[in-house]
Design a protein around this motif. Structure first.
Motif, mmCIF file in Angstrom:
data_model
loop_
_atom_site.group_PDB
_atom_site.id
_atom_site.type_symbol
_atom_site.label_atom_id
_atom_site.label_comp_id
_atom_site.label_asym_id
_atom_site.label_seq_id
_atom_site.Cartn_x
_atom_site.Cartn_y
_atom_site.Cartn_z
ATOM 1 N N LEU A 267 -4.526 3.519 -5.707
ATOM 2 C CA LEU A 267 -4.441 4.925 -5.329
ATOM 3 C C LEU A 267 -3.009 5.405 -5.098
ATOM 4 O O LEU A 267 -2.774 6.611 -5.047
ATOM 5 C CB LEU A 267 -5.262 5.169 -4.060
ATOM 6 C CG LEU A 267 -6.763 4.871 -4.180
ATOM 7 C CD1 LEU A 267 -7.453 5.109 -2.847
ATOM 8 C CD2 LEU A 267 -7.391 5.726 -5.266
ATOM 9 N N LEU A 268 -2.071 4.482 -4.947
ATOM 10 C CA LEU A 268 -0.675 4.863 -4.695
ATOM 11 C C LEU A 268 0.220 4.264 -5.783
ATOM 12 O O LEU A 268 0.996 3.333 -5.532
ATOM 13 C CB LEU A 268 -0.235 4.375 -3.309
ATOM 14 C CG LEU A 268 -1.069 4.889 -2.126
ATOM 15 C CD1 LEU A 268 -0.637 4.212 -0.833
ATOM 16 C CD2 LEU A 268 -0.954 6.410 -2.002
ATOM 17 N N PRO A 269 0.134 4.791 -6.994
ATOM 18 C CA PRO A 269 0.909 4.199 -8.096
ATOM 19 C C PRO A 269 2.411 4.388 -7.963
ATOM 20 O O PRO A 269 3.185 3.707 -8.636
ATOM 21 C CB PRO A 269 0.382 4.951 -9.327
ATOM 22 C CG PRO A 269 -0.114 6.254 -8.785
ATOM 23 C CD PRO A 269 -0.668 5.949 -7.424
ATOM 24 N N GLY A 270 2.863 5.302 -7.100
ATOM 25 C CA GLY A 270 4.291 5.554 -6.970
ATOM 26 C C GLY A 270 4.991 4.666 -5.963
ATOM 27 O O GLY A 270 6.159 4.918 -5.634
ATOM 28 N N LEU A 271 4.319 3.634 -5.487
ATOM 29 C CA LEU A 271 4.953 2.749 -4.509
ATOM 30 C C LEU A 271 6.128 2.000 -5.142
ATOM 31 O O LEU A 271 6.108 1.701 -6.339
ATOM 32 C CB LEU A 271 3.928 1.742 -3.979
ATOM 33 C CG LEU A 271 2.827 2.298 -3.068
ATOM 34 C CD1 LEU A 271 1.806 1.201 -2.753
ATOM 35 C CD2 LEU A 271 3.416 2.849 -1.781
ATOM 36 N N ARG B 109 4.694 -3.133 -4.331
ATOM 37 C CA ARG B 109 3.593 -3.475 -5.237
ATOM 38 C C ARG B 109 3.497 -4.992 -5.438
ATOM 39 O O ARG B 109 2.402 -5.546 -5.530
ATOM 40 C CB ARG B 109 3.775 -2.758 -6.583
ATOM 41 C CG ARG B 109 3.748 -1.243 -6.467
ATOM 42 C CD ARG B 109 3.856 -0.567 -7.825
ATOM 43 N NE ARG B 109 2.664 -0.788 -8.623
ATOM 44 C CZ ARG B 109 1.547 -0.087 -8.493
ATOM 45 N NH1 ARG B 109 1.453 0.876 -7.576
ATOM 46 N NH2 ARG B 109 0.504 -0.329 -9.259
ATOM 47 N N VAL B 110 4.648 -5.650 -5.500
ATOM 48 C CA VAL B 110 4.640 -7.111 -5.609
ATOM 49 C C VAL B 110 4.030 -7.727 -4.349
ATOM 50 O O VAL B 110 3.263 -8.690 -4.426
ATOM 51 C CB VAL B 110 6.062 -7.633 -5.840
ATOM 52 C CG1 VAL B 110 6.101 -9.152 -5.727
ATOM 53 C CG2 VAL B 110 6.583 -7.197 -7.206
ATOM 54 N N THR B 111 4.356 -7.151 -3.195
ATOM 55 C CA THR B 111 3.786 -7.649 -1.938
ATOM 56 C C THR B 111 2.272 -7.479 -1.917
ATOM 57 O O THR B 111 1.536 -8.384 -1.490
ATOM 58 C CB THR B 111 4.411 -6.908 -0.742
ATOM 59 O OG1 THR B 111 5.829 -7.113 -0.744
ATOM 60 C CG2 THR B 111 3.829 -7.413 0.566
#
Length: 222
Positions: free
Chosen positions: A34-38, A43-45
């Motif tokens: 839901l949060l593709p802009g992270l 995102r790796v975490t």
């Protein structure tokens, strides 16, 4: 100590940590979808958290397989656990086991059987619906000619599918989206059948008890 008691002890001790890991897995997957802009490190975490939780599920499965002493027969006997290991997003559905383990460990009275079935089915439907909505949204929202464009569309479609209504206003168009749809349809039928059967059984018991009370002879003059 026999294998059954060892398995029961392991399941009782591991239920709460695995339940927490299941919710953490679902939360990290939801954030990833839901949060593709992270940022990249975040995102790796999130991916690392998912892999760690999945590793815990695999360890639990392997330990229970070893303790069962059933060999390859363990796989068909515990087919749902096998599916959960292969599809870890379904693991949160097993969160209902945490309640049982905590109740047994605390020695407190549990809900009646019919109430437990209804509560478990409702909780399973909510967790399964959320996981299914995330999966379908991930597969569908960017596909050509997709009708499921937002997470709200996915939630609406998932609710109508689990409820076996199927309005048809939105539907998956990708192969993976339709595969998930088939699984949700089967789960919806199973959950609806469990709740309906438990409620019907409860009503029959109530009617039978009332009938028995009416058949009891009363003393004259009363």
């Amino acid at each position: 100590m026999d294998d059954d008691s060892r398995t029961a002890r392991w399941e009782s001790g591991a239920a709460l940590p695995l339940g927490i890991a299941s919710l953490v897995y679902l939360a990290s997957y939801a954030a990833h979808v839901l949060l593709p802009g992270l940022p990249g490190p975040v995102r790796v975490t999130l991916r690392s958290v998912q892999l760690l939780a999945w590793a815990l599920f695999v360890v639990d499965y392997a330990v229970r397989w070893r303790l069962s002493g059933a060999g390859l027969r363990f796989v068909p006997r515990h087919w749902l656990d096998t599916v959960v290991v292969l599809l870890p997003l379904m693991r949160p559905v097993r969160i209902v086991r945490t309640y049982e383990a905590v109740q047994r460990r605390g020695g407190r009275p549990r809900l009646a059987l019919h109430a437990r079935v209804i509560v478990y089915a409702g909780l399973s439907a909510a967790l399964l619906g959320f996981a299914g909505a995330l999966s379908v949204y991930q597969q569908e929202h960017a596909a050509p000619h997709a009708t499921i464009r937002t997470f709200g569309d996915s939630v609406w479609w998932t609710c109508s599918t689990l409820a076996t209504v199927g309005y048809g206003d939105v539907a998956p168009v990708t192969p993976w989206g339709r595969t998930i749809a088939v699984g949700l349809m089967a789960c919806g039928l199973a959950l609806l059948g469990a709740v309906t059967g438990s409620f019907s059984s409860l009503l029959l018991q109530r009617f039978r008890r009332e009938g028995d009370d009416e058949d009891v002879p009363r003393p004259p003059g009363r």
